[in-house]
Design an enzyme around this catalytic site. Structure first.
Site, short mmCIF file in Angstrom:
data_model
loop_
_atom_site.label_atom_id
_atom_site.label_comp_id
_atom_site.label_asym_id
_atom_site.label_seq_id
_atom_site.Cartn_x
_atom_site.Cartn_y
_atom_site.Cartn_z
N LYS A 15 0.82 -1.22 0.00
CA LYS A 15 0.00 0.00 0.00
C LYS A 15 0.86 1.26 0.00
O LYS A 15 0.62 2.18 -0.77
CB LYS A 15 -0.90 0.08 1.25
CG LYS A 15 -1.96 -0.97 1.38
CD LYS A 15 -2.84 -0.69 2.59
CE LYS A 15 -2.13 -0.66 3.93
NZ LYS A 15 -1.58 -1.94 4.39
N ARG A 88 -9.46 1.25 8.90
CA ARG A 88 -9.02 -0.11 9.19
C ARG A 88 -10.07 -0.88 9.98
O ARG A 88 -9.85 -2.06 10.31
CB ARG A 88 -7.74 -0.07 10.01
CG ARG A 88 -6.46 -0.38 9.22
CD ARG A 88 -5.32 -0.22 10.19
NE ARG A 88 -4.11 -0.91 9.86
CZ ARG A 88 -3.02 -0.32 9.36
NH1 ARG A 88 -3.05 0.94 9.02
NH2 ARG A 88 -1.92 -1.02 9.18
N ARG A 123 11.93 -5.82 5.20
CA ARG A 123 11.69 -4.43 4.83
C ARG A 123 12.60 -3.49 5.62
O ARG A 123 12.86 -3.71 6.80
CB ARG A 123 10.23 -4.15 5.18
CG ARG A 123 9.70 -2.84 4.76
CD ARG A 123 8.23 -2.94 4.56
NE ARG A 123 7.48 -2.80 5.80
CZ ARG A 123 6.16 -2.59 5.83
NH1 ARG A 123 5.47 -2.55 4.71
NH2 ARG A 123 5.55 -2.46 6.98
N ARG A 156 11.68 -1.29 11.05
CA ARG A 156 10.71 -0.80 12.03
C ARG A 156 10.56 -1.86 13.11
O ARG A 156 10.52 -3.04 12.80
CB ARG A 156 9.35 -0.59 11.34
CG ARG A 156 9.11 0.81 10.86
CD ARG A 156 7.94 0.92 9.94
NE ARG A 156 6.71 0.31 10.42
CZ ARG A 156 5.58 0.24 9.71
NH1 ARG A 156 5.55 0.74 8.49
NH2 ARG A 156 4.51 -0.33 10.20
N ARG A 167 -0.09 -8.25 13.65
CA ARG A 167 -0.67 -7.29 12.71
C ARG A 167 -1.54 -7.99 11.68
O ARG A 167 -2.59 -7.49 11.29
CB ARG A 167 0.44 -6.46 12.03
CG ARG A 167 1.11 -5.49 13.00
CD ARG A 167 2.42 -4.96 12.48
NE ARG A 167 2.25 -4.15 11.29
CZ ARG A 167 3.25 -3.84 10.45
NH1 ARG A 167 4.47 -4.29 10.69
NH2 ARG A 167 3.02 -3.10 9.41
P1 AMP Z 1 1.04 0.95 8.99
O1 AMP Z 1 2.21 1.83 8.80
O2 AMP Z 1 -0.15 1.37 8.17
O3 AMP Z 1 1.37 -0.50 8.81
O4 AMP Z 1 0.56 1.12 10.52
C1 AMP Z 1 1.42 0.80 11.59
C2 AMP Z 1 0.65 0.69 12.88
O5 AMP Z 1 -0.01 1.94 13.17
C3 AMP Z 1 -0.48 -0.34 12.86
O6 AMP Z 1 -0.02 -1.66 13.15
C4 AMP Z 1 -1.39 0.21 13.96
O7 AMP Z 1 -0.87 -0.05 15.25
C5 AMP Z 1 -1.29 1.72 13.74
N1 AMP Z 1 -2.31 2.21 12.78
C6 AMP Z 1 -2.11 2.77 11.56
N2 AMP Z 1 -3.26 3.12 10.97
C7 AMP Z 1 -4.25 2.78 11.85
C8 AMP Z 1 -5.66 2.87 11.83
N3 AMP Z 1 -6.32 3.36 10.77
N4 AMP Z 1 -6.34 2.42 12.91
C9 AMP Z 1 -5.71 1.91 13.98
N5 AMP Z 1 -4.38 1.77 14.06
C10 AMP Z 1 -3.63 2.21 13.01
#
Ligand code: AMP
Length: 210
Positions: A15, A88, A123, A156, A167
């Site tokens: 994404k 989400r 990654r 990360r 996740r």
């Molecule tokens: P990402 O970078 O999109 O993989 O997001 C990393 C982490 O941020 C996720 O595993 C969640 O802990 C948090 N996070 C990001 N976007 C959301 C969302 N829309 N709702 C809840 N938690 C989020």
């Protein structure tokens, strides 16, 4: 051109990479809640402090915290957006609709689970600009340095295997129901994410008509 777009898909599905490329090609802002939450954490804001434990555990940050920052951000965007990692949950999708946002398309980047763990644990992310690389498939020109800004590349903390599995569980339990939610509203388009970055981009370009 479809300009108010949600990019959906499992963690590690591509994404963020596609959103960055699309944002440049379409001149539409890339809005990533993951990036916003990580920035808040780095800056040590109240939101960042609250979000930290959830992110580290691979769990979703509570809806009310995330909805607030997105609503504020979208209010200032009049020329469309590429939403990456939001909504989400069904509650987040309802909040987006309640805020009056009319989405043009939801693009699901579909990748089978067995491919994802390998993709994520290899990654590397730029600590400064968030650009994403991979030790095998998207190698930076200079080891350990970001091609775009020269920042330091690092894994990360939530890209470690045990957190990745959490996740993925959160994705299946809380985010996947959105597939049906947007299908029912006639907005869902699915692309095969198990392909070259350029092929995925081309498939999305056709859907978004630009
Ligand atoms: P990402 O970078 O999109 O993989 O997001 C990393 C982490 O941020 C996720 O595993 C969640 O802990 C948090 N996070 C990001 N976007 C959301 C969302 N829309 N709702 C809840 N938690 C989020």
């Amino acid at each position: 051109m479809k300009k108010r777009v949600i990019l959906m898909g499992p963690p590690g599905g591509g994404k963020g990479t596609q959103a960055k490329m699309l944002s440049a090609a379409m001149a539409v802002p890339h809005i990533s809640t993951g990036d916003m939450l990580r920035a808040a954490r780095r800056e040590g804001t109240e939101l960042g402090k609250k979000a930290d434990a959830y992110i580290s555990a691979g769990q979703l940050v509570p809806d009310e915290l995330v909805n607030g920052i997105v609503a504020e951000r979208l209010a200032s965007e009049s020329n469309g957006y590429l939403l990456d990692g939001y909504p989400r949950t069904i509650a987040q999708a309802d909040a987006l609709a309640a805020a009056g946002e009319k989405i043009d398309a939801v693009v699901l980047i579909d990748v089978p689970d067995e491919m994802l763990v390998e993709r994520i644990v290899g990654r590397l992310s730029c600590a400064s600009c968030g650009s994403v690389y991979h030790v095998k498939t998207l190698i930076p020109k200079v080891a350990g340095k970001c091609d775009s800004c020269g920042g330091v590349l690092q894994q990360r903390a939530d890209d470690k295997e045990d957190v990745v599995r959490e996740r993925l569980c959160a994705y299946h339990a809380q985010t996947q129901p959105l597939v049906e939610y947007y299908q029912k509203r006639g907005l869902l388009y699915t692309v095969n994410g198990n392909a070259d970055i350029e092929e995925v981009f081309e498939a999305i370009r056709k859907i978004l008509e630009f």
